[in-house]
Design a protein around this motif. Structure first.
Motif, PDB file in Angstrom:
ATOM      1  N   THR A 197       0.851  -1.198   0.000  1.00  9.57           N
ATOM      2  CA  THR A 197       0.000   0.000   0.000  1.00  9.57           C
ATOM      3  C   THR A 197       0.887   1.248   0.000  1.00  9.57           C
ATOM      4  O   THR A 197       2.080   1.170  -0.310  1.00  9.57           O
ATOM      5  CB  THR A 197      -0.979  -0.024   1.181  1.00  9.57           C
ATOM      6  N   THR A 198       0.326   2.419   0.317  1.00 10.15           N
ATOM      7  CA  THR A 198       1.099   3.656   0.272  1.00 10.15           C
ATOM      8  C   THR A 198       2.340   3.549   1.155  1.00 10.15           C
ATOM      9  O   THR A 198       2.246   3.266   2.350  1.00 10.15           O
ATOM     10  CB  THR A 198       0.247   4.845   0.751  1.00 10.15           C
ATOM     11  N   THR A 242       5.568   5.271  -3.249  1.00 12.38           N
ATOM     12  CA  THR A 242       4.644   6.374  -3.531  1.00 12.38           C
ATOM     13  C   THR A 242       5.306   7.710  -3.229  1.00 12.38           C
ATOM     14  O   THR A 242       5.210   8.663  -4.019  1.00 12.38           O
ATOM     15  CB  THR A 242       3.351   6.222  -2.706  1.00 12.38           C
ATOM     16  N   LYS A 243       6.013   7.793  -2.107  1.00 10.28           N
ATOM     17  CA  LYS A 243       6.701   9.044  -1.748  1.00 10.28           C
ATOM     18  C   LYS A 243       7.804   9.365  -2.753  1.00 10.28           C
ATOM     19  O   LYS A 243       8.024  10.533  -3.100  1.00 10.28           O
ATOM     20  CB  LYS A 243       7.285   8.941  -0.334  1.00 10.28           C
ATOM     21  N   GLU A 296       6.186  10.783  -5.841  1.00 12.86           N
ATOM     22  CA  GLU A 296       5.800  12.172  -5.595  1.00 12.86           C
ATOM     23  C   GLU A 296       6.992  13.113  -5.760  1.00 12.86           C
ATOM     24  O   GLU A 296       6.883  14.174  -6.393  1.00 12.86           O
ATOM     25  CB  GLU A 296       5.214  12.304  -4.192  1.00 12.86           C
ATOM     26  N   ASN A 351      -5.269   8.020  -6.104  1.00  7.86           N
ATOM     27  CA  ASN A 351      -5.687   6.893  -6.942  1.00  7.86           C
ATOM     28  C   ASN A 351      -6.356   7.289  -8.249  1.00  7.86           C
ATOM     29  O   ASN A 351      -6.739   6.435  -9.035  1.00  7.86           O
ATOM     30  CB  ASN A 351      -6.597   5.945  -6.149  1.00  7.86           C
ATOM     31  N   GLN A 366      -2.927  14.722   2.661  1.00  7.63           N
ATOM     32  CA  GLN A 366      -2.760  13.384   3.229  1.00  7.63           C
ATOM     33  C   GLN A 366      -3.937  13.021   4.129  1.00  7.63           C
ATOM     34  O   GLN A 366      -4.460  11.905   4.084  1.00  7.63           O
ATOM     35  CB  GLN A 366      -1.447  13.296   4.023  1.00  7.63           C
ATOM     36  N   ASP A 372      -0.088   7.789   8.743  1.00  5.64           N
ATOM     37  CA  ASP A 372      -0.291   6.883   7.622  1.00  5.64           C
ATOM     38  C   ASP A 372       0.077   5.463   8.042  1.00  5.64           C
ATOM     39  O   ASP A 372       0.538   5.219   9.165  1.00  5.64           O
ATOM     40  CB  ASP A 372       0.495   7.335   6.387  1.00  5.64           C
ATOM     41  N   ASN A 395      -5.907   7.108  -1.559  1.00  2.00           N
ATOM     42  CA  ASN A 395      -4.444   7.095  -1.631  1.00  2.00           C
ATOM     43  C   ASN A 395      -3.952   6.185  -2.758  1.00  2.00           C
ATOM     44  O   ASN A 395      -4.674   5.302  -3.218  1.00  2.00           O
ATOM     45  CB  ASN A 395      -3.853   6.623  -0.301  1.00  2.00           C
ATOM     46  N   THR A 406      -1.322   3.250  -4.105  1.00  2.00           N
ATOM     47  CA  THR A 406      -0.577   2.127  -3.540  1.00  2.00           C
ATOM     48  C   THR A 406       0.866   2.133  -4.046  1.00  2.00           C
ATOM     49  O   THR A 406       1.183   2.721  -5.086  1.00  2.00           O
ATOM     50  CB  THR A 406      -1.212   0.784  -3.919  1.00  2.00           C
ATOM     51  N   ASP A 407       1.735   1.435  -3.339  1.00  2.54           N
ATOM     52  CA  ASP A 407       3.118   1.297  -3.786  1.00  2.54           C
ATOM     53  C   ASP A 407       3.227   0.431  -5.042  1.00  2.54           C
ATOM     54  O   ASP A 407       4.183   0.564  -5.813  1.00  2.54           O
ATOM     55  CB  ASP A 407       3.991   0.704  -2.667  1.00  2.54           C
TER      56      ASP A 407
END
Length: 404
Positions: A32-33, A37-38, A41, A57, A228, A238, A260, A262-263
């Motif tokens: 998941t996040t 994901t970071k 970004e 998403n 967030q 988170d 959110n 997901t990874d």
């Protein structure tokens, strides 16, 4: 003519690199996040030239969360184009504000900017221009309009007060990688929402990104934190923060939303981003071949690159002068019979049931209807081979000879 081919309109371009990155994410134990994901970004912010970015998403979620950060809601009005996909306007309804639709300019896919300026009043809080096909709107003109209308602007939260004018929120779903006068889309409008849906130039299967320009007096970290919270149930921590030993406890700041990224999706995006420069070059090469082939036919095509802007080359829009809606549909069917999937971008919003129920009538949007009536979108994607491009050109020229 060559043997019949089967050419889809816009399949995802997935290489071994995407497979490797997604596999690594799956094997990591964190899907998941998280850090991927970071990382996405950070890389998107670097790419477009902004300080921060939030990945969610969908583009729709990004646009809605931006409206909520801006404090827009019931009693407010938000303006967008009548010639677009529903996501440009539906987010306005989601937050309880009034949708104001603007006709296109005559013989243009962009909003009628004179009509846009006349529509601004004290209830207007945002404008959502649409970068159709990956071509940036005339943001100089839009920004000049909101500056001229500052005297009628009535702010209702700190960000609105800091802006001191109507916010410009780009629907950049098609425009990742586009630029205007040397500035990347994503760093031009106050807020910009990108789509990474399966049919987009850069895909995470489903996903989107929101970027924003630094607003004097507003901390970018505060905007990031609010996004967030809005996108993860209003939860103060988170998922990753909660996994730290002894750090289970959290608070719910508000009864908000769940959108959110997901990874797994971010892993795909990271791989796509590594390949993206080459993918854009490929799109431009196909556009050049199409332009050369159709220039002598009298077919109007979307201009993707000028001295003022560089498109992301997302869609290849053509318009066949003098044909009816029925003839346009016949052409699409004849192309399909040759195995070539074509499309129409777009059926104007006032023609759809949901917007008719809101009181919109296509009669009031004659220019948008005229754009729609004879528009045909050809396949434009990085999975096309040279032979397929030639096949599309040969068949389109052959079919059009019956109508022009």
């Amino acid at each position: 003519m060559n043997c019949k081919m089967n050419i889809p309109f816009s399949p995802p371009d997935v290489s071994d690199l995407e497979v490797q990155e997604v596999s690594a994410a799956l094997r990591s134990g964190w899907i998941t996040t998280g850090q991927r994901t970071k990382q996405l970004e950070t890389k998107i912010a670097e790419y477009v030239g902004t300080e921060r970015c939030v990945c969610l998403n969908s583009q729709t979620a990004c646009a809605e969360m931006a409206l909520r950060v801006l404090g827009i809601g019931p009693g407010d009005e938000v303006i967008t184009s009548a010639y677009t996909y529903t996501a440009s306007a539906s987010v306005i309804d989601h937050i309880g504000a009034k949708i104001v639709l603007i006709d296109t300019q005559r013989d243009s896919y962009e909003m009628d900017y004179e009509q846009l300026e006349r529509a601004i009043n004290r209830r207007t809080k945002a404008i959502i221009p649409v970068d159709l096909g990956g071509v940036p709107c005339d943001y100089d003109r839009i920004m000049a309009i909101v500056e001229r209308q500052k005297s009628v602007f009535s702010p209702s939260n700190d960000i609105q007060k800091a802006l001191g004018r109507v916010a410009v929120m780009s629907d950049a779903a098609h425009a990742f990688g586009a630029s205007r006068k040397g500035t990347m889309v994503g760093a031009i409008a106050d807020f910009s929402a990108f789509s990474f849906h399966a049919v987009k130039n850069l895909t995470t299967a489903e996903g989107g990104a929101l970027t924003w320009r630094t607003i004097p007096g507003i901390n970018n970290d505060d905007i990031y934190k609010e996004l967030q919270l809005l996108s993860l149930h209003g939860q103060s921590k988170d998922a990753m923060a909660k996994t730290k030993l002894g750090a289970w406890e959290y608070d719910i700041i508000g009864t908000w939303y769940k959108c959110n990224m997901t990874d797994i999706a971010a892993a795909m995006g990271l791989a796509q981003l590594k390949r993206y420069a080459g993918m854009l070059v490929c799109r431009k090469e196909i556009i050049a071949r199409y332009d050369e082939a159709f220039s002598s036919l009298g077919v109007e095509v979307l201009t993707h690159d000028t001295a003022d802007y560089k498109s992301s080359g997302h869609l290849y829009l053509t318009r066949v002068s003098g044909i009816t809606v029925e003839q346009r549909n016949e052409i699409i069917i004849k192309m399909a019979e040759q195995g070539i999937a074509c499309n129409v971008h777009y059926k104007p919003l006032p023609m759809h049931t949901a917007y008719k129920k809101m009181g919109f009538d296509i009669v009031n949007y004659p220019n948008a209807y005229a754009r729609f009536a004879n528009e045909i979108s050809l396949p434009l994607h990085t999975c096309l081979t040279n032979e397929q491009v030639e096949y599309i050109v040969e068949n389109y020229v052959s079919v059009l000879k019956e109508y022009i």
